[in-house]
Design an enzyme around this catalytic site. Structure first.
Site, PDB file in Angstrom:
ATOM      1  N   HIS A  48     -20.370  14.591  30.988  1.00  0.00           N
ATOM      2  CA  HIS A  48     -18.974  14.993  30.813  1.00  0.00           C
ATOM      3  C   HIS A  48     -18.662  16.088  31.830  1.00  0.00           C
ATOM      4  O   HIS A  48     -19.543  16.842  32.232  1.00  0.00           O
ATOM      5  CB  HIS A  48     -18.796  15.514  29.377  1.00  0.00           C
ATOM      6  CG  HIS A  48     -17.396  15.779  28.958  1.00  0.00           C
ATOM      7  ND1 HIS A  48     -16.705  16.903  29.328  1.00  0.00           N
ATOM      8  CD2 HIS A  48     -16.545  15.067  28.155  1.00  0.00           C
ATOM      9  CE1 HIS A  48     -15.500  16.889  28.781  1.00  0.00           C
ATOM     10  NE2 HIS A  48     -15.372  15.781  28.073  1.00  0.00           N
ATOM     11  N   ASP A  89     -25.912  19.013  25.757  1.00  0.00           N
ATOM     12  CA  ASP A  89     -24.560  18.819  25.246  1.00  0.00           C
ATOM     13  C   ASP A  89     -24.677  17.891  24.040  1.00  0.00           C
ATOM     14  O   ASP A  89     -24.906  16.689  24.179  1.00  0.00           O
ATOM     15  CB  ASP A  89     -23.689  18.203  26.344  1.00  0.00           C
ATOM     16  CG  ASP A  89     -22.322  17.742  25.842  1.00  0.00           C
ATOM     17  OD1 ASP A  89     -22.022  17.923  24.648  1.00  0.00           O
ATOM     18  OD2 ASP A  89     -21.552  17.187  26.655  1.00  0.00           O
ATOM     19  N   GLN A 107     -21.566  14.577  20.936  1.00  0.00           N
ATOM     20  CA  GLN A 107     -21.523  13.247  20.339  1.00  0.00           C
ATOM     21  C   GLN A 107     -22.716  12.975  19.438  1.00  0.00           C
ATOM     22  O   GLN A 107     -22.744  11.950  18.754  1.00  0.00           O
ATOM     23  CB  GLN A 107     -21.443  12.173  21.440  1.00  0.00           C
ATOM     24  CG  GLN A 107     -20.241  12.295  22.350  1.00  0.00           C
ATOM     25  CD  GLN A 107     -18.922  12.120  21.622  1.00  0.00           C
ATOM     26  OE1 GLN A 107     -18.850  11.516  20.552  1.00  0.00           O
ATOM     27  NE2 GLN A 107     -17.864  12.658  22.202  1.00  0.00           N
ATOM     28  N   LYS A 125     -15.191  17.360  16.717  1.00  0.00           N
ATOM     29  CA  LYS A 125     -15.792  16.017  16.741  1.00  0.00           C
ATOM     30  C   LYS A 125     -16.682  15.796  15.509  1.00  0.00           C
ATOM     31  O   LYS A 125     -17.094  14.670  15.244  1.00  0.00           O
ATOM     32  CB  LYS A 125     -16.598  15.829  18.026  1.00  0.00           C
ATOM     33  CG  LYS A 125     -15.757  15.927  19.292  1.00  0.00           C
ATOM     34  CD  LYS A 125     -16.611  15.749  20.526  1.00  0.00           C
ATOM     35  CE  LYS A 125     -15.863  16.092  21.802  1.00  0.00           C
ATOM     36  NZ  LYS A 125     -14.749  15.195  22.103  1.00  0.00           N
ATOM     37  N   CYS A 143     -13.151  12.115  30.951  1.00  0.00           N
ATOM     38  CA  CYS A 143     -13.751  13.324  31.552  1.00  0.00           C
ATOM     39  C   CYS A 143     -15.150  13.033  32.076  1.00  0.00           C
ATOM     40  O   CYS A 143     -16.071  13.836  31.910  1.00  0.00           O
ATOM     41  CB  CYS A 143     -13.787  14.470  30.557  1.00  0.00           C
ATOM     42  SG  CYS A 143     -12.157  15.043  30.048  1.00  0.00           S
TER      43      CYS A 143
END
Length: 401
Positions: free
Chosen positions: A119, A196, A199, A222, A359
């Protein structure tokens, strides 16, 4: 609401923002369960007060709730201590915080290794750091089925690499990285690992100690929580050695015009009045998904993604991206139809997807498309959403021939 209802039955009733809508944009932002909405409403209403500063009872109570949220976050990812949890606005801010504090110890000749599927939030902060310090950035390739090529990544690492920064789950492809393996490879050359986890945390159990990461970042919105709140986790010894990155109230011990001394971590990284209600809402969201079970959510979303992939594959003009076992995310493109047109037509059918580069423009360049259409599932999704997606795609085909 019964938070323990089996996920095999639709949980749509828990989410007033979904109703009869086929909401398939959870990778962008998840809808909020009533339990989170209620926690936020109470925290902004009869329970509201500032934290850490007031000597009156309600302030003390709210301070306890705020710090309890930190403890909830620590348990949620199995941090060694709540003091390893820094509240931030989201993963973007978390990664920028690391780049602008820990990253400033790097110098010309040092290297950072990213992957092709990152991202922008895990690319641009490192480019800004490169422009300030003269470090170099390397990029690991992907496998044929669009996973991080961990063999190639291991071969690229050298003692000059000081950091590896990768996504746990791709926001475009749904591919899951072997973080433990990447951590071992990074540590073998003396590098740190930043993950990261945006998700990953909504759909799978995360144990930062078992993974071997050094930094782990994620956003609350999220994870069925509010916007404007997220978490940076860092190992205690690393966090304690990092300088503050913003100055102001709360993050200090003493201030004079000659000198300021700073509070210990994590307080030194939380300048100003924090997002009190955001932390309370995030804790409620973590409790919600924990009651269901992250492994149950993962199985549920993988089933729906697999079903969608199986049916979409039957559309001759449609190209699927990502691995077959993608984690709750399905990206695709249709020959001769822009993803924005797909998204617009699906919206007319009551189906919400994401259309664009997500992104992740370097990944789009690799895939050879300017954008993709992306369907992403949540705890409230069920097979009827897949059916509506397929009916909408059939209408797209009719319109565009």
């Amino acid at each position: 609401m019964n938070a323990l209802t089996p996920i095999t039955a639709s949980r749509r009733a828990d989410f007033p923002g979904v109703a009869d809508w086929a909401y398939l944009d959870s990778a962008a932002t998840a809808q909020k369960p009533q339990a989170v909405i209620d926690a936020i409403a109470a925290a902004y209403g009869p329970e509201y007060a500032t934290v850490h500063r007031g000597v009156y009872a309600r302030s003390a109570t709210m301070t306890e709730r705020f710090e309890a949220a930190r403890s909830t976050a620590a348990r949620f990812i199995n941090a060694a201590s709540p003091n390893e949890i820094v509240f931030v606005r989201g993963a973007t801010e978390a990664i920028n915080l690391v780049a602008q504090t820990w990253g400033m110890t790097l110098k010309a000749g040092d290297r950072i290794l990213l992957s092709r599927l990152e991202h922008h939030s895990n690319i641009v902060p490192w480019q800004l750091l490169r422009d300030r310090t003269g470090i170099e950035i390397d990029v690991a390739p992907l496998t044929a089925d669009h996973r991080i090529d961990e063999v190639a990544l291991e071969a690229m690492l050298t003692p000059a690499h000081k950091l590896v920064a990768v996504a746990h789950v791709s926001n475009v492809l749904g591919s899951v990285a072997d973080i433990a393996r990447i951590a071992r490879a990074a540590h073998a050359v003396g590098a740190k690992l930043l993950v990261d986890g945006c998700q990953a945390v909504p759909r799978m159990g995360v144990d930062v100690q078992a993974l071997g990461a050094d930094f782990y970042a994620f956003s609350g919105h999220k994870l069925y929580g509010p916007t404007g709140i997220g978490v940076l986790w860092a190992r205690g010894d690393i966090l304690s050695a990092m300088p503050p990155w913003q100055g102001g109230g709360s993050m200090i011990e003493t201030v004079t015009f000659e000198k300021t001394t700073y509070a210990p971590s994590p307080t030194r990284f939380e300048a100003g009045t924090p997002h009190i209600v955001g932390a309370v809402g995030l804790a409620a969201a973590m409790d919600y998904v924990s009651a269901i079970g992250l492994d149950v959510i993962d199985t549920h979303e993988r089933h729906l993604a697999g079903l969608a992939r199986t049916e979409l594959r039957k559309v001759n003009s449609l190209r699927l991206f990502g691995p077959e076992d993608s984690s709750g995310i399905v990206s695709f493109a249709m020959e001769g139809v822009h993803p924005h047109d797909i998204g617009t037509i699906l919206d007319e059918e009551g189906v919400a997807i994401r259309a664009g580069h997500h992104c992740a423009q370097p990944l789009m360049d690799l895939l050879g498309v300017p954008a993709t259409a992306r369907a992403s599932f949540g705890v409230y999704s069920d097979e009827s959403d897949v059916d509506r997606l397929l009916r909408g795609i059939a209408r797209v085909k009719r319109i565009f021939g």
